[in-house]
Design an enzyme around this catalytic site. Structure first.
Site, short mmCIF file in Angstrom:
data_model
loop_
_atom_site.label_atom_id
_atom_site.label_comp_id
_atom_site.label_asym_id
_atom_site.label_seq_id
_atom_site.Cartn_x
_atom_site.Cartn_y
_atom_site.Cartn_z
N GLU A 167 43.80 44.01 40.58
CA GLU A 167 44.62 43.27 39.63
C GLU A 167 46.01 42.98 40.23
O GLU A 167 46.42 43.64 41.18
CB GLU A 167 44.79 44.10 38.35
N ASP B 82 32.89 46.74 42.86
CA ASP B 82 33.61 47.47 41.81
C ASP B 82 32.69 47.99 40.72
O ASP B 82 31.51 47.63 40.67
CB ASP B 82 34.71 46.58 41.21
N ASP C 244 43.44 35.78 36.40
CA ASP C 244 44.76 36.22 36.85
C ASP C 244 44.82 36.36 38.38
O ASP C 244 45.77 36.88 38.92
CB ASP C 244 45.14 37.56 36.18
N HIS D 10 42.57 38.06 40.23
CA HIS D 10 42.02 39.30 40.80
C HIS D 10 40.75 39.05 41.59
O HIS D 10 40.01 38.10 41.31
CB HIS D 10 41.82 40.40 39.73
#
Ligand code: GLP
Length: 243
Positions: free
Chosen positions: A143, A67, A136, A138
């Protein structure tokens, strides 16, 4: 799924590096999917040591990173391109033309994402995908959402992600709000996946990801159905996992 319990961050890093080193030794032209973040930094240090000792050779290795932040150029110190240069690539003999990171400087998302998928397709499957995990759930910058996004795409970062990553920036306002990330399909098509987690902040999400329902609300939960998943947790990150 194989869960390896490490005694410390150092131990997790050494074990993770050994698995990647074995991959490179067994297949010198491996395509590695590499990750950024605090978690893999120690792994990269150990890989550099192993390279310096002559144990591994990056001459034929390709790296396709997960990413990148949208809007950051290669020379921006918080870009993932820069991170990879500083933490690994500058220190080993990987060829610059064999290194790929999504192009955060290209603000045309369709073009940037399609170009990355084209590169991924040219190489076929990633041999070993290294992953960290966000608080979270990810992976890469995939996400939580309503569906698993399959291919490279642009994401809006969650507040918790901005909060967690602001430590690298002057302030949370400076953290880019968008990123390009490799999709879940590419990650799941990797031959092997190596997921690392360290620290108490990852304990609850590791339990949810590995033992909760498989759902795009916890993107890492999809890894439960990967046929060759190895997880390395240090003591704190593994605290909520069943014995
Ligand atoms: C970022 C990266 C992820 C990484 C996550 C966790 O959001 N895009 O690939 O796994 O942070 O980072 P850390 O290892 O610093 O906890």
């Amino acid at each position: 799924m194989k869960i390896i319990r490490a005694s410390s961050y150092q131990d997790m890093s050494r074990k993770g590096a050994n698995i990647i080193a074995a991959q490179i030794i067994m297949k010198p032209n491996s395509v590695l999917g590499l990750a950024t973040g605090g978690t893999p930094e120690g792994v990269y240090k150990h890989l550099i040591d192993q390279y310096n000792q002559g144990d591994i050779d990056f001459e034929h290795v390709t790296s396709i990173n997960l990413d990148e932040y949208v809007g950051l150029n290669h020379d921006h110190e918080q870009s993932y391109w820069y991170f990879m240069q500083k933490h690994l690539f500058e220190h080993v003999n990987i060829h610059p033309e064999n290194v790929y990171v999504p192009d955060g400087s290209n603000l045309n998302a369709d073009q940037a994402c399609q170009a990355y998928d084209y590169i991924i397709q040219r190489y076929g499957r990633i041999d070993l995908q290294l992953l960290g995990i966000g608080v979270d759930g990810h992976i890469g910058f995939n996400e939580p959402g309503d569906t698993f996004e399959l291919n490279t795409h642009k994401v809006n970062l969650q507040e918790s992600t901005i909060e967690a990553n602001k430590r690298y920036f002057a302030s949370s306002e400076d953290v880019p709000r968008e990123a390009y990330t490799m999709g879940i399909k590419t990650i799941m098509q990797a031959r092997k996946v190596l997921l690392l987690a360290s620290g108490a902040s990852k304990a609850a999400i590791m339990r949810e990801a590995l033992f909760g329902p498989v759902t795009p609300r916890v993107p890492a939960s999809i890894l439960q159905i990967h046929p060759d998943l190895t997880v390395i947790v240090d003591q704190d990150a593994g605290a909520c996992l069943p014995e």
